[in-house]
Write a protein that holds these residues in place. Structure first.
Motif, PDB file in Angstrom:
ATOM      1  N   THR A  71       0.812  -1.214   0.000  1.00 14.14           N
ATOM      2  CA  THR A  71       0.000   0.000   0.000  1.00 14.14           C
ATOM      3  C   THR A  71       0.846   1.265   0.000  1.00 14.14           C
ATOM      4  O   THR A  71       0.565   2.194   0.757  1.00 14.14           O
TER       5      THR A  71
ATOM      6  N   HIS B 225       1.928   4.890  -1.040  1.00 14.63           N
ATOM      7  CA  HIS B 225       0.998   5.957  -1.412  1.00 14.63           C
ATOM      8  C   HIS B 225       0.923   6.126  -2.926  1.00 14.63           C
ATOM      9  O   HIS B 225      -0.169   6.302  -3.486  1.00 14.63           O
TER      10      HIS B 225
ATOM     11  N   LYS C 182      -0.364   2.378  -4.810  1.00 16.51           N
ATOM     12  CA  LYS C 182      -1.292   1.447  -4.162  1.00 16.51           C
ATOM     13  C   LYS C 182      -2.463   1.089  -5.082  1.00 16.51           C
ATOM     14  O   LYS C 182      -2.993  -0.031  -5.021  1.00 16.51           O
TER      15      LYS C 182
ATOM     16  N   ALA D 189      -3.759  -2.660  -6.158  1.00 15.78           N
ATOM     17  CA  ALA D 189      -5.133  -3.102  -5.915  1.00 15.78           C
ATOM     18  C   ALA D 189      -5.769  -3.608  -7.200  1.00 15.78           C
ATOM     19  O   ALA D 189      -6.496  -4.612  -7.202  1.00 15.78           O
TER      20      ALA D 189
ATOM     21  N   GLY E 187      -5.140  -2.145   3.378  1.00 15.28           N
ATOM     22  CA  GLY E 187      -4.447  -3.031   2.451  1.00 15.28           C
ATOM     23  C   GLY E 187      -4.651  -4.501   2.724  1.00 15.28           C
ATOM     24  O   GLY E 187      -3.879  -5.337   2.253  1.00 15.28           O
TER      25      GLY E 187
ATOM     26  N   SER F  98       1.737  -7.420  -5.832  1.00 14.25           N
ATOM     27  CA  SER F  98       0.917  -6.607  -4.940  1.00 14.25           C
ATOM     28  C   SER F  98       0.710  -7.209  -3.563  1.00 14.25           C
ATOM     29  O   SER F  98       0.166  -6.546  -2.681  1.00 14.25           O
TER      30      SER F  98
ATOM     31  N   ALA G 242      -0.489   2.572   6.933  1.00 15.45           N
ATOM     32  CA  ALA G 242      -0.181   1.456   6.047  1.00 15.45           C
ATOM     33  C   ALA G 242       1.309   1.449   5.722  1.00 15.45           C
ATOM     34  O   ALA G 242       1.862   2.439   5.274  1.00 15.45           O
TER      35      ALA G 242
END
Length: 596
Positions: free
Chosen positions: A98, A100, A103, A107, A130, A155, A196
């Motif tokens: 996650t 910034h 992220k 996802a 997350g 991810s 996160a």
């Protein structure tokens, strides 16, 4: 015996055994004569226990542990044996990356992988911080997602089997103590999801209570203090405690760790590759290629059954070769890469060689898809250049000029001042020195085996990879246009004036790609500036989604004599990456707009 009876799984059988023992106890006491008050009270309690034990008790499984479940995971009870053995269809917690800036693309990789695996919509659920949850479900899609897709995804950091969740650590400790777990040798990781963080980010939240939490967890596990393993690798079970702003969760990390292959690739790439300031991060590159693969499954009929080894990818703005390398690591059968700058082409090739993936790295003509008359393989070019340099060193300029002319006839020009060579089909390289070893390639040797001479136009059929020089804003070479229908994915991180190129390059490159690779067979995944994204697409309030502006990209006319009116590009998915946006495009049949 009463205590033993309460702990025995077969409670009724234990009760009956206890009754027999108590009856003997009562008889022996009564035979002693007058009873003290305490003995009479004991006999009264024993009679009550006999009456209670005489009633059969239904057999029940091991006591379940009530789950507070503030994360909404749907956890009901902890079945026995979940710690050591991975069960088919067990619930899964995925801890995602996650950061910034990227992220959103991570996802999108997760959600598109779920679609690619065939999981029903909404099965993979995003929680806060997350955290992703895949509920219990034994199916082919469930197994394919966890076994085949998850290890190659950038991810996901961890895969856990959730055990307990609670609003506070003290509530979770109480649940853990009630479960009376016996995990054997165990280890523990405590990480914060609020804020996160991941392994590459230093959290500003100082976890000063980690030793206290570790001792509380150890005290809540049967023999937990004695079986705690300081080294994770020495443990049979690795527990992970995740703290979020809405609660805490405890899970078991599975051996089939999520993203294991992707993490090894990324670590190897960072350790041995030369990159530029504008180079795409290897994790983002892997995620981008995975997203493009998910989109391509719906492009061709039956394409969902095709593995990555049957796909061909083009990276038209390769730079240091990150996207091309990601595709190669993901098992693509053929990878083409190009860039406008010779130094970028050299760096990309060097990076491939540093990772031992240059065994099938050849020139475009060796792909067997449109070579030219008199075409020379790169091994042949290198040998001619070495011979020319030796002739120059020996001041045999007649021979040197003859070799240079032979190269020119094959479309190869030599720049002595820049120590480089360039071919008309886009290949380029550094000019070798006279002292370099002269090795005659097997494919170029004469059939009589004397090891002398070169085979002009030697082609290795089916050789899968090529790196060449090309300006992606201009028309593509003829050999690329000839094979455009054979390219399944085009994945690019074009320049747009931030560090490399000029403003508007990304828009010109996207339009050039859409023009060359149209026809309903290719998927485009391009990372463009916010400005370019705003020019090419618009948000529709009616359908609450982004779509391409009509006429923003050229369409392709349908084949003559068919009902297909043509192909028009459509925006499938997009994800913001800081000041840039990933656009995933594919063509759909429809009314033709402007044809380029």
């Amino acid at each position: 015996q009463m205590v033993s009876a309460m702990e025995c799984p077969d409670l009724h059988a234990a009760n009956l055994a206890a009754v027999a023992g108590i009856q003997v106890l009562i008889g022996s006491v009564v035979d002693q004569g007058p009873l003290p008050i305490c003995c009479a009270f004991l006999i009264s309690l024993c009679h009550q226990f006999i009456q209670l034990a005489a009633t059969p008790v239904a057999q029940t499984p091991a006591p379940s542990v009530m789950i507070d479940d503030p994360l909404g995971l749907g956890l009901e009870a902890l079945p026995p044996g979940v710690l050591h053995v991975e069960e088919d269809g067990e619930p899964v917690i995925l801890l995602g990356r996650t950061p910034h800036r990227s992220k959103n693309i991570f996802a999108l990789e997760l959600t598109t992988a779920a679609l690619r695996a065939g999981l029903p919509e909404g099965t993979l659920r995003a929680c806060k911080g997350g955290v992703w949850f895949l509920p219990t479900g034994a199916s082919v899609a469930h197994d394919y997602f966890l076994t085949h897709l998850l290890p190659t995804m950038a991810s996901v950091r961890r895969r856990l089997r959730p055990l307990f969740s609670a609003k506070t650590c003290s509530q979770l400790i109480a649940q853990l103590a009630a479960a009376k777990l016996r995990p054997g040798r165990w280890s523990l990781t405590i990480e914060s999801g609020f804020p996160a963080v991941d392994e590459e980010t230093i959290p500003w939240l100082v976890q000063d209570d980690v030793p206290e939490l570790t001792m509380l967890i150890a005290g809540s596990i049967v023999n937990g203090v004695d079986t705690f393993a300081v080294v994770k690798e020495a443990a049979a079970v690795h527990l992970v405690l995740v703290r979020l702003n809405i609660g805490v969760m405890l899970g078991v990390e599975r051996n089939s760790a999520a993203g294991a292959q992707a993490r090894r690739w990324a670590a190897s790439w960072r350790a041995a590759s030369k990159c530029f300031s504008a180079s795409l991060d290897i994790d983002v590159a892997i995620a981008t290629v995975n997203i493009a693969m998910a989109a391509s499954q719906a492009v061709r009929p039956g394409s969902s059954a095709r593995s990555s080894s049957a796909l061909r990818l083009l990276d038209p703005c390769t730079g240091s070769g990150t996207i091309a390398m990601a595709a190669r690591l993901l098992g693509f059968g053929s990878v083409l890469a190009s860039d406008i700058r010779p130094e970028f082409v050299f760096t990309a090739r060097a990076n491939w060689e540093a990772h031992g993936l240059d065994g099938n790295l050849v020139g475009p003509g060796e792909l067997g898809i449109g070579g030219v008359v008199g075409w020379l393989g790169e091994a042949d070019i290198r040998q001619l250049l070495i011979l020319r340099e030796r002739a120059r060193a020996a001041r045999d300029f007649v021979e040197a000029d003859s070799l240079r002319a032979q190269l020119a006839e094959a479309g190869v020009s030599v720049t002595d001042k820049g120590h480089t060579w360039t071919a008309t089909d886009g290949r380029c390289g550094k000019r070798p020195n006279a002292s370099e070893e002269l090795i005659i390639p097997k494919s170029a040797a004469k059939e009589n085996g004397d090891g002398q001479g070169f085979a002009s136009g030697s082609i290795a059929p089916g050789a899968p990879h090529a790196v060449f020089r090309h300006d992606a804003t201009l028309e593509w070479p003829a050999w690329v246009r000839e094979m455009a229908r054979e390219i399944d994915l085009v994945v690019a991180n074009p320049p747009w004036g931030n560090n490399i190129g000029v403003e508007g390059d990304d828009e010109r490159i996207v339009k050039s790609l859409a023009s060359c690779f149209g026809g309903g067979t290719c998927t485009l995944a391009v990372i463009v500036s916010n400005k370019c994204f705003s020019k090419l697409s618009a948000f529709s309030r009616e359908v609450q989604k982004w779509s391409l502006v009509p006429g923003a990209l050229p369409c392709t006319a349908g084949s003559a004599g068919t009902d297909n009116a043509g192909w028009c590009w459509s925006l499938v998915w997009h994800a913001e990456i800081g000041q840039a946006v990933l656009m995933v495009l594919r063509e759909v049949e429809g009314t033709l707009g402007p044809v380029l």
